[in-house]
Design an enzyme around this catalytic site. Sequence first.
Site, PDB file in Angstrom:
ATOM      1  N   ALA A  12       0.802  -1.215   0.000  1.00 36.91           N
ATOM      2  CA  ALA A  12       0.000   0.000   0.000  1.00 36.91           C
ATOM      3  C   ALA A  12       0.838   1.270   0.000  1.00 36.91           C
ATOM      4  O   ALA A  12       0.311   2.358  -0.244  1.00 36.91           O
ATOM      5  CB  ALA A  12      -0.941   0.000   1.193  1.00 36.91           C
ATOM      6  N   GLY A  15       6.244  -0.818  -3.750  1.00 35.72           N
ATOM      7  CA  GLY A  15       6.184  -2.057  -4.505  1.00 35.72           C
ATOM      8  C   GLY A  15       7.575  -2.554  -4.805  1.00 35.72           C
ATOM      9  O   GLY A  15       8.567  -1.826  -4.678  1.00 35.72           O
ATOM     10  N   ASP A 240      -1.773  -9.950  -0.556  1.00 37.25           N
ATOM     11  CA  ASP A 240      -0.395 -10.055  -0.076  1.00 37.25           C
ATOM     12  C   ASP A 240      -0.288 -10.790   1.258  1.00 37.25           C
ATOM     13  O   ASP A 240       0.687 -11.509   1.500  1.00 37.25           O
ATOM     14  CB  ASP A 240       0.276  -8.675  -0.007  1.00 37.25           C
ATOM     15  CG  ASP A 240      -0.534  -7.616   0.723  1.00 37.25           C
ATOM     16  OD1 ASP A 240      -1.528  -7.950   1.398  1.00 37.25           O
ATOM     17  OD2 ASP A 240      -0.177  -6.429   0.613  1.00 37.25           O
ATOM     18  N   THR A 241      -1.302 -10.660   2.107  1.00 36.39           N
ATOM     19  CA  THR A 241      -1.247 -11.385   3.378  1.00 36.39           C
ATOM     20  C   THR A 241      -1.364 -12.887   3.172  1.00 36.39           C
ATOM     21  O   THR A 241      -0.759 -13.666   3.907  1.00 36.39           O
ATOM     22  CB  THR A 241      -2.347 -10.895   4.332  1.00 36.39           C
ATOM     23  OG1 THR A 241      -2.288  -9.472   4.425  1.00 36.39           O
ATOM     24  CG2 THR A 241      -2.179 -11.478   5.720  1.00 36.39           C
ATOM     25  N   THR A 262       2.211  -1.823   6.272  1.00 34.35           N
ATOM     26  CA  THR A 262       1.317  -0.682   6.443  1.00 34.35           C
ATOM     27  C   THR A 262       0.208  -1.035   7.421  1.00 34.35           C
ATOM     28  O   THR A 262      -0.171  -0.241   8.280  1.00 34.35           O
ATOM     29  CB  THR A 262       0.726  -0.257   5.088  1.00 34.35           C
ATOM     30  OG1 THR A 262       1.793   0.075   4.198  1.00 34.35           O
ATOM     31  CG2 THR A 262      -0.191   0.933   5.247  1.00 34.35           C
ATOM     32  N   ASN A 299      -7.477  -6.819  11.589  1.00 37.68           N
ATOM     33  CA  ASN A 299      -6.632  -5.733  11.067  1.00 37.68           C
ATOM     34  C   ASN A 299      -6.298  -4.740  12.171  1.00 37.68           C
ATOM     35  O   ASN A 299      -7.206  -4.221  12.835  1.00 37.68           O
ATOM     36  CB  ASN A 299      -7.357  -4.980   9.953  1.00 37.68           C
ATOM     37  CG  ASN A 299      -7.232  -5.639   8.612  1.00 37.68           C
ATOM     38  OD1 ASN A 299      -7.386  -6.840   8.493  1.00 37.68           O
ATOM     39  ND2 ASN A 299      -6.969  -4.863   7.581  1.00 37.68           N
TER      40      ASN A 299
END
Length: 479
Positions: A12, A15, A240-241, A262, A299
């Site tokens: 986020a 990259g 991505d997680t 992030t 989260n």
Amino acid sequence: MSGAVAAVDLGATSGRVMLAEVGPDRLEMRAVARFANDPVAMWNGRREALHWDIAGLYRNVCDGLAAAAHDAPDLAAVGVCSWAVDYGLLRDGRLLATPHHYRDERTAHGVDLVHAELNAGELYRRNGIQFLPFNTVYQLAAEKAEGLLELADSMLLVPDLINYWLTGVRSAERTNASTTALLGLDGRWDTELLRRLGLPTALLPELVDAGSIRGPVLPEVRARLGLPSGLDVVSVGSHDTASAVAAIPMRSQRAAYISCGTWGLVGVELGAPVVTDAACAANFTNEVGVDGRIRFLHNVMGMWLLSETMRQFERDGGTAELGPLLAQAAEMPPPADVFDTDDARFLPPGDMPTRIAGWYTERGLPAPDGPAALVRAIMESLAAAFAAAVRTAADLTGVDVAEVHIVGGGSQNELLCQLTADRLGLPLLAGPVEATALGNVLLSARARGLLSGDLETLRALVSARFPMRRYEPRGAAVR
């Protein structure tokens, strides 16, 4: 046999494109491209809206793949993963508008529209996904109200959009699709939910599982970038997680994890979702993982709090560097009270130090005095939030957590790691830093036959090649 694969990892805030040599006894990885991922504010006729620079990201991805192919002419596969929930709308294969950033304020109206039809509890029982005001279901409801959905014939989440531009194939990889709150507990699109919300089912593409080959790179793209003819695009754990958790060398029956970038994603790995009233009240999510696992997690605001604070120091003309500031913070006494990292005021970009100070003063508490004290308060508050989420995950699932793994950029933060171990009263195992890219690489390699075996086999390879740092708790657990 070993071979080369590339991982595109879009976070986020930044990259990277990683190049890996992979085989049964080999796992070596290095970055061939790193780039910023900064949001763009654009006037939309009524206000400044926050968007992603998706064209710039794609350009950076292409440049990174060209660099990877230059260094590895036998490049066999590439996988793309990114943050969750955000998407592009297309018509006849063309992008209709620049994708919105999940931190854009428009999502609040979408929440009202969805909850007017069904409340948060009913939605949770259908999909097991935690309430976040930027979940895709809310974004699409806002999009419908603004009239843009009428023009679109398909929606692709960010990694699926990159895959489409590389292959011409439209699909939705299941781990990321599960974050939209549009997937039922059976792992399929919830068409009844879509009907109730007035969202067109035709927008949603075919679902595919992590580890499936989506197809070769388009000849035009291959020729422009100098890519080899045998290069396949693999749908890895495109959230991505999901890729990060796939690479954590943990004993899932006794471990919890923190994927810390992030955001801080804190939870346990399960074989089936947990959608109890208690899980809903605790706002835990059941996201699809690799090989049919469930990522049961919560989260936490994550390193966003620190990175936005450092950006504000720079905007204010400060010269503070993070390394020395963390060293100073480690020598500071802990704050009398930690702040609530989940407070919605911390979600948008902007002046984070002032907002944190406001949280304290509103409660008649002393605010951190000076940069080092503020950084210490952030680290203590994150550690407290991580520890609380681990305990809640264990209570809700019955997992007897004996150790906790932390991966991602936060695993390099020694102060955060030690404070988290202290508050947990459990050992904390830190690393690998590039867990997301590693999970991405492992799934591409397995799809192309460079590796074989189940998730535990892949994790064992990570454990053998990437040693972890162990943090022991100092004293009894801090609550």
